[in-house]
Design an enzyme around this catalytic site. Sequence first.
Site, PDB file in Angstrom:
ATOM      1  N   HIS A  17      85.804  30.329  63.801  1.00  0.00           N
ATOM      2  CA  HIS A  17      85.203  31.196  62.753  1.00  0.00           C
ATOM      3  C   HIS A  17      86.156  31.381  61.646  1.00  0.00           C
ATOM      4  CE1 HIS A  17      85.915  35.135  63.772  1.00  0.00           C
ATOM      5  NE2 HIS A  17      85.369  35.141  64.926  1.00  0.00           N
ATOM      6  N   HIS A  20      89.441  33.417  62.640  1.00  0.00           N
ATOM      7  CA  HIS A  20      90.501  32.563  63.269  1.00  0.00           C
ATOM      8  C   HIS A  20      91.401  31.868  62.124  1.00  0.00           C
ATOM      9  CE1 HIS A  20      87.230  32.626  66.494  1.00  0.00           C
ATOM     10  NE2 HIS A  20      88.435  33.538  66.976  1.00  0.00           N
ATOM     11  N   CYS A 125      86.026  45.952  80.008  1.00  0.00           N
ATOM     12  CA  CYS A 125      84.866  45.005  78.990  1.00  0.00           C
ATOM     13  C   CYS A 125      85.511  43.351  79.456  1.00  0.00           C
ATOM     14  CB  CYS A 125      85.374  45.142  77.688  1.00  0.00           C
ATOM     15  SG  CYS A 125      84.770  43.931  76.620  1.00  0.00           S
ATOM     16  N   CYS A 128      86.928  41.536  76.095  1.00  0.00           N
ATOM     17  CA  CYS A 128      88.297  42.042  75.944  1.00  0.00           C
ATOM     18  C   CYS A 128      89.132  41.506  77.132  1.00  0.00           C
ATOM     19  CB  CYS A 128      88.437  43.226  75.754  1.00  0.00           C
ATOM     20  SG  CYS A 128      87.601  44.016  74.263  1.00  0.00           S
ATOM     21  N   CYS A 143      81.771  48.882  74.938  1.00  0.00           N
ATOM     22  CA  CYS A 143      83.105  48.437  74.356  1.00  0.00           C
ATOM     23  C   CYS A 143      82.858  48.717  72.729  1.00  0.00           C
ATOM     24  CB  CYS A 143      83.203  46.948  74.699  1.00  0.00           C
ATOM     25  SG  CYS A 143      84.650  46.279  73.575  1.00  0.00           S
ATOM     26  N   HIS A 146      82.950  45.017  71.029  1.00  0.00           N
ATOM     27  CA  HIS A 146      82.101  44.023  71.079  1.00  0.00           C
ATOM     28  C   HIS A 146      80.636  44.713  71.191  1.00  0.00           C
ATOM     29  CE1 HIS A 146      85.666  41.909  72.388  1.00  0.00           C
ATOM     30  NE2 HIS A 146      85.103  40.674  71.716  1.00  0.00           N
ATOM     31  N   LYS A 295      82.637  43.665  61.238  1.00  0.00           N
ATOM     32  CA  LYS A 295      83.687  42.626  61.486  1.00  0.00           C
ATOM     33  C   LYS A 295      82.944  41.180  61.658  1.00  0.00           C
ATOM     34  CE  LYS A 295      86.964  41.035  65.041  1.00  0.00           C
ATOM     35  NZ  LYS A 295      87.120  41.126  66.562  1.00  0.00           N
ATOM     36  N   LYS A 298      81.748  35.972  66.501  1.00  0.00           N
ATOM     37  CA  LYS A 298      80.532  35.133  67.137  1.00  0.00           C
ATOM     38  C   LYS A 298      79.443  36.139  67.468  1.00  0.00           C
ATOM     39  CE  LYS A 298      79.384  30.859  67.129  1.00  0.00           C
ATOM     40  NZ  LYS A 298      79.347  30.047  65.898  1.00  0.00           N
TER      41      LYS A 298
HETATM   42  N1  MSP Z   1      92.949  35.154  72.912  1.00  0.00           N
HETATM   43  C1  MSP Z   1      93.386  36.430  72.218  1.00  0.00           C
HETATM   44  C2  MSP Z   1      94.651  36.393  71.564  1.00  0.00           C
HETATM   45  C3  MSP Z   1      95.786  36.042  72.416  1.00  0.00           C
HETATM   46  S1  MSP Z   1      97.313  36.104  71.721  1.00  0.00           S
HETATM   47  C4  MSP Z   1      98.607  36.067  72.977  1.00  0.00           C
HETATM   48  C5  MSP Z   1      92.239  36.657  71.019  1.00  0.00           C
HETATM   49  N2  MSP Z   1      91.639  35.700  70.821  1.00  0.00           N
HETATM   50  S2  MSP Z   1      90.570  35.598  69.606  1.00  0.00           S
HETATM   51  O1  MSP Z   1      90.194  34.403  69.386  1.00  0.00           O
HETATM   52  O2  MSP Z   1      89.352  36.628  70.194  1.00  0.00           O
HETATM   53  O3  MSP Z   1      91.075  36.033  68.376  1.00  0.00           O
HETATM   54  C6  MSP Z   1      92.274  35.776  67.799  1.00  0.00           C
HETATM   55  C7  MSP Z   1      92.632  36.399  66.465  1.00  0.00           C
HETATM   56  O4  MSP Z   1      91.598  35.985  65.716  1.00  0.00           O
HETATM   57  C8  MSP Z   1      92.553  37.904  66.039  1.00  0.00           C
HETATM   58  O5  MSP Z   1      93.741  38.495  66.487  1.00  0.00           O
HETATM   59  C9  MSP Z   1      92.550  37.566  64.607  1.00  0.00           C
HETATM   60  O6  MSP Z   1      93.892  37.258  64.450  1.00  0.00           O
HETATM   61  C10 MSP Z   1      91.607  36.808  64.440  1.00  0.00           C
HETATM   62  N3  MSP Z   1      90.426  37.199  63.937  1.00  0.00           N
HETATM   63  C11 MSP Z   1      89.203  37.146  64.573  1.00  0.00           C
HETATM   64  N4  MSP Z   1      88.134  37.549  64.042  1.00  0.00           N
HETATM   65  C12 MSP Z   1      88.474  38.379  62.821  1.00  0.00           C
HETATM   66  C13 MSP Z   1      88.024  38.714  61.995  1.00  0.00           C
HETATM   67  N5  MSP Z   1      86.699  38.904  61.710  1.00  0.00           N
HETATM   68  N6  MSP Z   1      89.093  38.923  60.888  1.00  0.00           N
HETATM   69  C14 MSP Z   1      90.162  38.533  60.814  1.00  0.00           C
HETATM   70  N7  MSP Z   1      90.758  37.917  61.926  1.00  0.00           N
HETATM   71  C15 MSP Z   1      89.857  38.010  62.793  1.00  0.00           C
HETATM   72  O7  MSP Z   1      92.226  37.812  70.921  1.00  0.00           O
END
Ligand code: MSP
Length: 507
Positions: A17, A20, A125, A128, A143, A146, A295, A298
Site C-alpha cells: 500500500h 510501503h 503480538c 508485530c 497491541c 494493530h 495510520k 491494511k
Molecule cells: N518486515 C518489517 C520490516 C523489517 S526491516 C528489517 C515491517 N514490514 S512492513 O511491511 O510492515 O512495513 C515496512 C515499512 O513500511 C514501515 O517501516 C514503513 O517504512 C512503511 N510503512 C508501512 N505503513 C506505513 C504508513 N502508513 N505510513 C508510512 N510508512 C509506513 O515492518
Amino acid sequence: MSFYVTTPIFYGNGSPHLGHAYTTMAADVMARHMRQRGEDVFFLTGTDEHGEPIAEAAEREGITPQELVDRTSEEFREMVRKVDATNDFFIRTTDGGHVERVQELATRIYENGHVYKGTYEGWFCPRCADFKGSSEIGPDETCPIHEIPLTREEQENWFFRLSAFQEDLEKLYAENPDFVEPAFRGNEALSFIREGLQDVSISRSTISWGIPVPWDPEQVVYVWFDALFNYYTALGYAREGEDLTPVFWPASWHILAKDILKFHAVFWPAFLMAAGIEPPERMFVHGYLLMDEKKMSKSLGNVLDPFEVIDRYGADALRFYCFREVSFGQDGNISAPGFEARYDGELANDFGNLASRTLSMVARYRDSVVPEAEAEPALAADFEGFTDGIVADLDEAALGDALERCWVLVRRLNRYVEETKPWELAKSEDSEDVARLDSVLYGLVEGLGTVTAHLVPFLPESTTTLLAALGGGEAKLAPFGSRPGGYRVEQIEPLFPKVESGDGTGG
Ligand code: MSP
C-alpha cells in the site's frame, strides 16, 4: 565514494500500500540524487518472508507459506517498479544466499558467547511478531499498533544478551549524535536504552516457517533477527561471484518508519556488534502517512491505493505529493482532494506551465534556438547556492526542504516571466529590447534546466522528457549559467495533463 541506502523489507503477509511505496520512494530519491553526484550507489529493498504472521496468513488461505510469499513478493516487486524505484537488488529472506548467511552470522554470535538458552513468558503480538514490554501494551492487553488482542506466550528459546550491550550502545549514540535522524527519534531510542535493556529471545520453537537455528534445528531464528540481517547479507550475494560488502558496508542510510525504531536503533546495532560488524552509519525514521488521522494500514482498511494513483496521474505525481505534503520525519495527513490540489496547482500550473511557456516563447521569438546571452544578474543571484542547498538538504534526508528549495525557484521563474513580459519585448524593434529578450529567454531556459536537473530524483519521468526537450540537457547538478546558449529546444505536450477527477485516488 560509495553510498548504500535501504528500505525496510516488507512483510509478505499482505499487499503493498502507499505506506510501503512511501518508504521506497524516499530511498529512491536519495539513491538517484547520490548517483547524480557521481557516487557509487547501492539501493536495496525486498520482502520479509518468514515468521508467524506469514505462516498464519498462508494457513488462512489454505496455501503453503512459500506459495504465499512467492505471490506477495511479486506484488511488492511490482510496487517498486511502479513507483519508478531504481533498486539495485530485491532481497527475499527466503533466498538461499540470505538463509545461509543468517545461519553463519547466528553461529558467529553464538560462538562469541552472546547467546544462551532460557524461558520467556510475556504478551505477544502475532502481527508485530514481538513480545511487548509493559510500556508497549494497550488497554485490555491489546497491541497499540494493530489494535488486536495480545496472546500470553511461554517459550523455551535462545536468548541474545542484549543487556550486555547497554554501554556499547550508549557509547555508539554518544560518539555518533546523528546516528538516528530526526534527533527526537534518536533520543527516544537512547532513553529506551538507558531504561535498561532486557535480553531478547532470538529463536522460536512454536513455528517451523523460518531459518533453522544452526546448533538447534528444532527451533527457527526469530523473524526480526533474520530480517534485520538482510541489509548485510544482500551485499554478499546480490552480484554473482562478487562480494559487495567491503564496498558498501556500513550502510549510509536505513530508511524506516517509527513503528520499527526499536528493532533498528537498539537491537540491530547490538546484533552487529555481537557479530563483530560495524553498525550502519545512519538511519532516518519517518512518520506515518495518515488518512483521517489514522495510520494507513491494511488491517485498518484505510488505504490509498498507490497503483490507482499511478495509473491515473503517473508515479512522478505520487512521489511529488508525498514529499511535498508531509514533512519527512513527521506524521502527516494525506487525502485525495489534497493530492488533486497539489497536482493541479503545483505540478500542472507552476512547473508544467513554466516548462510549456518557456519552450513556446523560445520557439516563437527565437526560432527554437536558445539565445547566446547572459542571464540578468537579478535572476542569476536567486540561483546562488542552489546546488549546495539541495546537496545539504539531501545529505540530511530533508526531502521536503529540497523540494521547497526547487519550488521557490519555479515560482521565481514564473514571476520573472510576468515581470519581464517577453511578449512585449518581442514586439519592440529597439536593440536594447532585443538584447533584453535574448537575456530573458536565456535566463528562463537556463533556470528551467537547472531546476529540472535538481528535480530528477523526485520527478524522474517528467524531468527526463523535459531535459530531452531542452536540447538533451543532462541531469547534472550544474550551477545556473554554466550551459551556454546556442542549442535548439523542442515543444512538448503538457507534462502534467488535466485529469478528470473521479474515484481514482481511492479517497
Ligand atoms: N518486515 C518489517 C520490516 C523489517 S526491516 C528489517 C515491517 N514490514 S512492513 O511491511 O510492515 O512495513 C515496512 C515499512 O513500511 C514501515 O517501516 C514503513 O517504512 C512503511 N510503512 C508501512 N505503513 C506505513 C504508513 N502508513 N505510513 C508510512 N510508512 C509506513 O515492518
